[in-house]
Design a protein around this motif. Structure first.
Motif, PDB file in Angstrom:
ATOM      1  N   HIS A 109       0.832  -1.321  -0.107  1.00 19.93           N
ATOM      2  CA  HIS A 109       0.062   0.094  -0.109  1.00 19.93           C
ATOM      3  C   HIS A 109       0.642   1.165  -0.066  1.00 19.93           C
ATOM      4  N   HIS A 111       2.131   4.640  -1.006  1.00 19.81           N
ATOM      5  CA  HIS A 111       1.616   5.597  -2.096  1.00 19.81           C
ATOM      6  C   HIS A 111       2.590   6.184  -2.822  1.00 19.81           C
ATOM      7  N   HIS A 235      -1.444   2.228   7.837  1.00 16.20           N
ATOM      8  CA  HIS A 235      -1.388   2.748   6.581  1.00 16.20           C
ATOM      9  C   HIS A 235       0.078   3.023   6.103  1.00 16.20           C
ATOM     10  N   GLU A 399      -8.727  -2.823   2.209  1.00 20.29           N
ATOM     11  CA  GLU A 399      -8.250  -2.115   3.250  1.00 20.29           C
ATOM     12  C   GLU A 399      -9.472  -2.298   4.209  1.00 20.29           C
ATOM     13  N   TYR A 429     -12.100   0.734   0.999  1.00 21.48           N
ATOM     14  CA  TYR A 429     -12.327   0.413   2.342  1.00 21.48           C
ATOM     15  C   TYR A 429     -13.289  -0.406   2.866  1.00 21.48           C
TER      16      TYR A 429
END
Ligand SMILES: [Zn+2]
Length: 469
Positions: A109, A111, A235, A399, A429
């Motif tokens: 994950h 970014h 995250h 997620e 999500y």
């Protein structure tokens, strides 16, 4: 005399049988950094990569125990789409004989990975093609096809390198770095990522999971470490530069390489971190990514290394994998809603729409695609792995909210359960039922009906119970 015969029998069995109780483990890694100039992920606008802060890697761990083999792939990507993971798993299965259900492909994950899927990418890609005679200058190669090939190849490579190994696992706590980003505010609303020092904060609206599972493989009969799988529910969204970046999992790799040698492969799986990130609103101290990202990688490595003396040896002989596909209802969408969302996307640059309005439009386009592809019910795969009678791993798509991951662990019949999200499918999500009622960012991105999270938990717990010896 009788005793000696028994010992001799077992010795013969252990040497000659393919069912001998030992792990054979292999690790491999390959570069998946796209050409510089490719769009960067993790944002709701166009961001162009300007360089390579860290090479983006795909890394595989293959664990074999008698007749069962399991493959875990971690990727420095924001997410992985089902159509590509299906192709790669089938290809890897064909080449190694590992059943498709025993292969999982996940994203860390980060970014700092490339934007290569989803409605925003499709919109930007189509617009660039229209402006450049059918060619998108930001996508000079067929990255999706390359990914499928590299994923299959990295699994084959780890599989062909498998060797006698021992596995050990420890689950220490990693405290002070993760924060639930949803808050009950004093005014009664649910806030999201409030600004630092916000005096309207009443309390976090959800928990943080401080478990930091660390599974380490060593060459048999030695202390030489081969590689590891680390899991944490936060995250991977600390990194903030325009070049490609691996964020704190990259720094974890660097720190473990320093401790274990240059060939060591560190794989990171993001735990259930849907509502958890690194932002601490209770301090005014700046949290710039250039400091925070390396600090988290360092803290992770330090916690792993200081707790290794407390690790338990994973007992070979009972590796098993179960997989199930459940179907989750997609929220229906009208033609008018879809048209409005499309229109908003095509005027993205100058429409001044608020963040949540853009997020909502993005979800509506997803919902429409899911309806077209799956007839209103999205298939979701849940996998569970038994490493031994005390140690299990669950992998979930998307997620998932932290509370849901913790619910799986609490209900698990295994003493040690690790839960990894973003497995085999996209990044949107999966909130709890309660969060759907409370609203805000994460429920707004979710194309599925409330109850989707609780359904994933039930499926995972069922598989774990089936696996408990
Ligand atoms: Zn996210």
């Amino acid at each position: 005399m009788k005793l000696n015969l028994t010992v001799a029998f077992f010795a013969l069995f252990a040497i000659g049988s393919p069912l001998a109780a030992e792990f054979r483990v292999g690790f491999a890694a390959a570069d998946i950094t796209p050409p510089v100039g490719w769009r960067r992920a993790g944002s709701y606008t166009e961001v162009i990569s300007t360089g390579v802060h860290d090479p983006l890697m795909t890394k595989a761990m293959v664990v074999e125990d008698g007749t069962t083999t399991f493959a875990f792939v971690g990727n420095d990507l924001c997410s992985v789409p089902r159509d590509l993971t299906d192709l790669a798993r089938a290809l890897a299965s064909e080449r190694t004989g590992i059943p498709v259900a025993n292969i999982v492909i996940t994203a860390t994950h980060t970014h700092g990975g490339p934007e290569y899927l989803g409605p925003l990418r499709e919109f930007l890609h189509d617009r660039a093609k229209r402006a450049n005679n059918g060619r998108d200058p930001h996508e000079p190669i067929n990255y999706r096809a390359q990914l499928v090939e590299r994923w299959a190849a990295v699994i084959v490579s780890a599989w062909s390198k498998r060797q006698s190994a021992s596995l050990e696992v420890v689950i220490p706590r990693l405290e002070g770095v993760a924060f639930n980003r949803r808050y009950w505010m004093k005014d009664g609303a649910v806030g999201w990522n409030p600004r630092k020092g916000d005096t309207n904060i009443f309390r976090p609206a959800g928990p943080v999971d401080t478990d930091f599972p660390f599974l380490l493989a060593r060459r048999a009969g030695s202390t030489d470490p081969l590689g590891s799988l680390a899991v944490f529910a936060m995250h991977t969204a600390v990194y903030g530069g325009p070049p490609f970046g691996a964020d704190f999992p990259g720094h974890l790799q660097t720190n473990l390489t320093a401790a274990f040698g240059p060939k060591f492969i560190s794989i990171f799986g993001e735990g259930c971190a849907g509502d958890v990130n690194h932002l601490n609103p209770f301090t005014l101290e700046s949290q710039h990514w250039t400091n925070v990202s390396p600090a988290i990688g360092r803290a992770m490595a330090a916690v792993a290394l200081t707790n290794l003396p407390h690790a338990s040896r994973v007992k070979p002989g009972s590796l098993a994998v179960r997989s199930a596909i459940i179907r989750s209802p997609v929220t229906p969408i009208t033609e008018a809603e879809y048209d409005a969302a499309r229109k908003l996307m095509t005027t993205l640059d100058g429409n001044g729409a608020s963040f949540l309005v853009i997020v909502d439009a993005w979800r509506k386009i997803f919902r429409r695609q899911f309806w077209e592809q799956h007839g209103g019910e999205l298939p979701q795969e849940v996998q569970a792995v038994r490493f031994d009678a005390d140690t299990a791993l669950v992998t979930l798509p998307h997620e998932v909210f932290t509370e849901l991951g913790m619910a799986i662990k609490a209900a698990s019949p295994f003493r040690r359960t690790m839960v990894v999200s973003l497995a085999n499918d996209l990044d949107f999500y999966i909130p709890t039922r309660r969060a759907f009622e409370e609203g805000h960012y994460e429920p707004t991105t979710c194309p599925l009906e409330p109850g989707c999270g609780e359904r994933l938990v039930a499926a995972a717990v069922k598989l774990l119970n089936e696996l408990k010896p």
